[in-house]
Scaffold this active site. Structure first.
Site, PDB file in Angstrom:
ATOM      1  N   CYS A   1      22.741  43.415  53.006  1.00 62.10           N
ATOM      2  CA  CYS A   1      22.506  44.394  51.951  1.00 62.10           C
ATOM      3  C   CYS A   1      20.722  44.389  51.390  1.00 62.10           C
ATOM      4  O   CYS A   1      20.673  45.478  51.000  1.00 62.10           O
ATOM      5  CB  CYS A   1      23.140  43.759  50.646  1.00 62.10           C
ATOM      6  SG  CYS A   1      24.837  43.947  50.856  1.00 62.10           S
TER       7      CYS A   1
ATOM      8  N   HIS B   1      20.175  47.323  44.417  1.00 61.02           N
ATOM      9  CA  HIS B   1      21.298  47.518  45.457  1.00 61.02           C
ATOM     10  C   HIS B   1      22.721  47.611  44.545  1.00 61.02           C
ATOM     11  O   HIS B   1      22.778  46.889  43.637  1.00 61.02           O
ATOM     12  CB  HIS B   1      21.298  46.021  46.137  1.00 61.02           C
ATOM     13  CG  HIS B   1      22.435  45.999  46.986  1.00 61.02           C
ATOM     14  ND1 HIS B   1      22.983  47.117  47.925  1.00 61.02           N
ATOM     15  CD2 HIS B   1      23.605  45.097  47.033  1.00 61.02           C
ATOM     16  CE1 HIS B   1      24.002  46.796  48.681  1.00 61.02           C
ATOM     17  NE2 HIS B   1      24.419  45.461  48.014  1.00 61.02           N
TER      18      HIS B   1
ATOM     19  N   ASN C   1      29.991  49.410  47.311  1.00 64.80           N
ATOM     20  CA  ASN C   1      29.099  48.569  47.898  1.00 64.80           C
ATOM     21  C   ASN C   1      28.834  49.244  49.300  1.00 64.80           C
ATOM     22  O   ASN C   1      29.796  48.955  50.154  1.00 64.80           O
ATOM     23  CB  ASN C   1      29.182  47.062  47.841  1.00 64.80           C
ATOM     24  CG  ASN C   1      27.880  46.519  48.301  1.00 64.80           C
ATOM     25  OD1 ASN C   1      27.093  46.815  48.982  1.00 64.80           O
ATOM     26  ND2 ASN C   1      27.935  45.056  48.259  1.00 64.80           N
TER      27      ASN C   1
HETATM   28  O1  UT7 Z   1      26.336  42.971  48.341  1.00 58.49           O
HETATM   29  C1  UT7 Z   1      26.294  41.700  48.632  1.00 58.49           C
HETATM   30  C2  UT7 Z   1      25.949  40.520  47.561  1.00 58.49           C
HETATM   31  N1  UT7 Z   1      27.282  40.374  46.724  1.00 58.49           N
HETATM   32  C3  UT7 Z   1      27.163  40.316  45.470  1.00 58.49           C
HETATM   33  O2  UT7 Z   1      26.231  40.227  44.964  1.00 58.49           O
HETATM   34  C4  UT7 Z   1      28.681  40.053  44.856  1.00 58.49           C
HETATM   35  C5  UT7 Z   1      28.724  38.875  43.937  1.00 58.49           C
HETATM   36  N2  UT7 Z   1      29.920  38.520  43.283  1.00 58.49           N
HETATM   37  C6  UT7 Z   1      30.193  39.374  42.419  1.00 58.49           C
HETATM   38  O3  UT7 Z   1      29.868  40.186  42.156  1.00 58.49           O
HETATM   39  C7  UT7 Z   1      31.755  38.739  41.685  1.00 58.49           C
HETATM   40  O4  UT7 Z   1      31.657  37.366  41.834  1.00 58.49           O
HETATM   41  C8  UT7 Z   1      32.863  39.417  42.059  1.00 58.49           C
HETATM   42  C9  UT7 Z   1      33.143  40.890  41.700  1.00 58.49           C
HETATM   43  C10 UT7 Z   1      33.031  39.445  43.796  1.00 58.49           C
HETATM   44  C11 UT7 Z   1      34.137  38.786  41.592  1.00 58.49           C
HETATM   45  O5  UT7 Z   1      34.143  38.628  40.170  1.00 58.49           O
HETATM   46  P1  UT7 Z   1      34.049  37.274  39.218  1.00 58.49           P
HETATM   47  O6  UT7 Z   1      34.141  37.512  37.941  1.00 58.49           O
HETATM   48  O7  UT7 Z   1      33.244  36.175  39.946  1.00 58.49           O
HETATM   49  O8  UT7 Z   1      35.640  36.823  39.760  1.00 58.49           O
HETATM   50  P2  UT7 Z   1      36.159  35.347  40.617  1.00 58.49           P
HETATM   51  O9  UT7 Z   1      36.008  35.573  41.872  1.00 58.49           O
HETATM   52  O10 UT7 Z   1      35.793  34.266  39.907  1.00 58.49           O
HETATM   53  O11 UT7 Z   1      37.808  35.555  40.310  1.00 58.49           O
HETATM   54  C12 UT7 Z   1      38.341  35.788  39.054  1.00 58.49           C
HETATM   55  C13 UT7 Z   1      39.883  35.831  39.094  1.00 58.49           C
HETATM   56  C14 UT7 Z   1      40.585  34.881  40.334  1.00 58.49           C
HETATM   57  O12 UT7 Z   1      41.668  34.308  39.641  1.00 58.49           O
HETATM   58  P3  UT7 Z   1      41.898  33.087  39.046  1.00 58.49           P
HETATM   59  O13 UT7 Z   1      41.445  31.869  39.789  1.00 58.49           O
HETATM   60  O14 UT7 Z   1      41.020  33.038  37.804  1.00 58.49           O
HETATM   61  O15 UT7 Z   1      43.295  32.939  38.644  1.00 58.49           O
HETATM   62  C15 UT7 Z   1      40.546  35.459  41.506  1.00 58.49           C
HETATM   63  O16 UT7 Z   1      41.663  35.110  42.477  1.00 58.49           O
HETATM   64  O17 UT7 Z   1      40.085  36.989  39.801  1.00 58.49           O
HETATM   65  C16 UT7 Z   1      41.033  36.753  40.909  1.00 58.49           C
HETATM   66  N3  UT7 Z   1      40.759  38.099  41.679  1.00 58.49           N
HETATM   67  C17 UT7 Z   1      41.272  39.421  41.656  1.00 58.49           C
HETATM   68  N4  UT7 Z   1      42.254  39.828  40.688  1.00 58.49           N
HETATM   69  C18 UT7 Z   1      42.710  40.994  41.048  1.00 58.49           C
HETATM   70  C19 UT7 Z   1      39.866  38.093  42.874  1.00 58.49           C
HETATM   71  N5  UT7 Z   1      39.748  39.072  43.478  1.00 58.49           N
HETATM   72  C20 UT7 Z   1      40.788  40.239  42.594  1.00 58.49           C
HETATM   73  C21 UT7 Z   1      41.037  41.271  42.777  1.00 58.49           C
HETATM   74  N6  UT7 Z   1      42.051  41.833  41.830  1.00 58.49           N
HETATM   75  N7  UT7 Z   1      40.554  42.365  43.580  1.00 58.49           N
END
Ligand code: UT7
Length: 333
Positions: A113, A260, A290
């Site tokens: 990225c 980004h 993204n």
């Molecule tokens: O481009 C390169 C750089 N990339 C980035 O900078 C991305 C950085 N990270 C992020 O933007 C965020 O961490 C995400 C958007 C990827 C995820 O958001 P989050 O608030 O960190 O969510 P999480 O991964 O902690 O997941 C929270 C919950 C989990 O369920 P439990 O364990 O709380 O029951 C996941 O299983 O959300 C669940 N989950 C989803 N639910 C519905 C994960 N993906 C999804 C989904 N739909 N697509």
């Protein structure tokens, strides 16, 4: 006066096929609400048969038209991507062929990225060294053919889109014209390589691809989202401030901040931390998701097309991504 690198053309291209969050919710356990709330994304574009070089070609044509130059005016093609057309040769070679060029040198750069800023900085160094006067710099990704559209892949697959952006760069030797790239800064931390990566196929594996590797999902990107998020919101402000400082500029001097497009929440958090007003930031992740190395040149092209970049304006470009890699550039338009 020392030579300075001027951006004289911008262009972007996305495929026609619009994919909504509701479309993805038909394939996996996710929802429009979750995706919008966590990332800000409403739609993304996916290819329908086009290849990365097709997208890069369209973006390059537009950048060349906006610079009022032809492809054979370009002395070098630098293309940043994490989703190459094939294992080898690089996507830049397929682009060169599409542009009808016979022997223009081509390089693919791989810094995920942050790849576009790595390419911009490399092109800037080539131009300031005097080796080339005009360089085509492209960021281009087709993510959709490599994502896992199942519950197992949902944390990553809802975030990415396909697209391309291109810039035409030219040596500026006019002493009365102070526009151009003022500073760039590049960083990397391979320690965290596996925090956001696609493991296979790869030459570290022998054989590079087996049915078991496919079944285990090791051909799809995997990310420790929270870990990546934390590093992104630390590294982007850090490198932005250091790059501005190197250009003897302050945050207040900047007219437009481009970050980004990984997550709208990351960009809002960074802007808030630095006290940057929302009207000085432009985002397009809502429409395109993204697009990795393509995100920043697409955003710059949009800013240019909508008239946000008048002569003399100061614009910053800042990225964080897999590697880890992070980078920033300060430009006087
Ligand atoms: O481009 C390169 C750089 N990339 C980035 O900078 C991305 C950085 N990270 C992020 O933007 C965020 O961490 C995400 C958007 C990827 C995820 O958001 P989050 O608030 O960190 O969510 P999480 O991964 O902690 O997941 C929270 C919950 C989990 O369920 P439990 O364990 O709380 O029951 C996941 O299983 O959300 C669940 N989950 C989803 N639910 C519905 C994960 N993906 C999804 C989904 N739909 N697509």
């Amino acid at each position: 006066m020392a030579v300075r690198t001027k951006i004289i053309g911008t262009g972007m291209y996305v495929p026609d096929r619009v994919v909504t969050n509701d479309d993805l919710a038909k394939l996996m356990d996710t929802s429009d609400e979750w995706i919008q709330q966590r990332s800000g994304i409403s739609t993304r574009r996916f290819v329908d048969g086009e290849t990365p070089a097709d997208l890069a070609f369209e973006a390059s044509k537009r950048a060349l038209a906006s610079a009022e130059l032809d492809a054979d005016d370009m002395e070098l093609i630098l293309l940043a991507t994490l989703s190459p057309e094939h294992d080898f040769p690089g996507t830049s070679f397929f682009l060169q062929r599409r542009l009808g060029l016979e022997d223009t040198p081509c390089v693919d750069l791989r810094a995920q990225c942050s790849g576009f800023l790595y390419a911009l900085s490399t092109a800037d160094a080539f131009i300031r060294s005097g080796q080339y006067r005009r360089v085509l710099v492209v960021g281009c990704e087709v993510h959709s053919t490599g994502l896992e559209f199942t519950d197992r892949g949902r944390a990553v697959s809802v975030l990415f889109g396909d697209g391309a952006g291109a810039l035409v760069l030219e040596a500026n030797e006019d002493e009365k014209d102070s526009s151009g790239i003022l500073q760039t800064r590049l960083h990397a931390q391979g320690e965290h390589a596996e925090k956001l990566w696609t493991e296979a196929p790869g030459s570290a594996l022998s054989p590079r691809l087996t049915q078991a590797i496919i079944d285990e999902g090791r051909i799809f990107p995997r990310m420790e989202g929270r870990f990546v998020f934390k590093h992104a919101v630390t590294r982007m402000p850090e490198v932005l401030l250091a790059t501005l400082n190197a250009a003897s500029l302050k945050l207040d001097d900047v007219d437009l901040f481009l970050f980004h497009q990984a997550n709208l929440r990351i960009n809002e958090y960074v802007a808030q931390q630095l006290g940057i007003p929302a009207e000085k930031c432009l985002n397009n992740i809502q429409k395109y998701g993204n697009c990795s190395a393509a995100s920043l040149p697409m955003l710059l092209a949009e800013a240019n097309e909508t008239g946000l970049l008048e002569a003399g304006k100061i614009v910053t470009l800042t990225a964080f991504g897999s590697g880890f890699s992070w980078a920033s550039a300060v430009v006087r338009w």
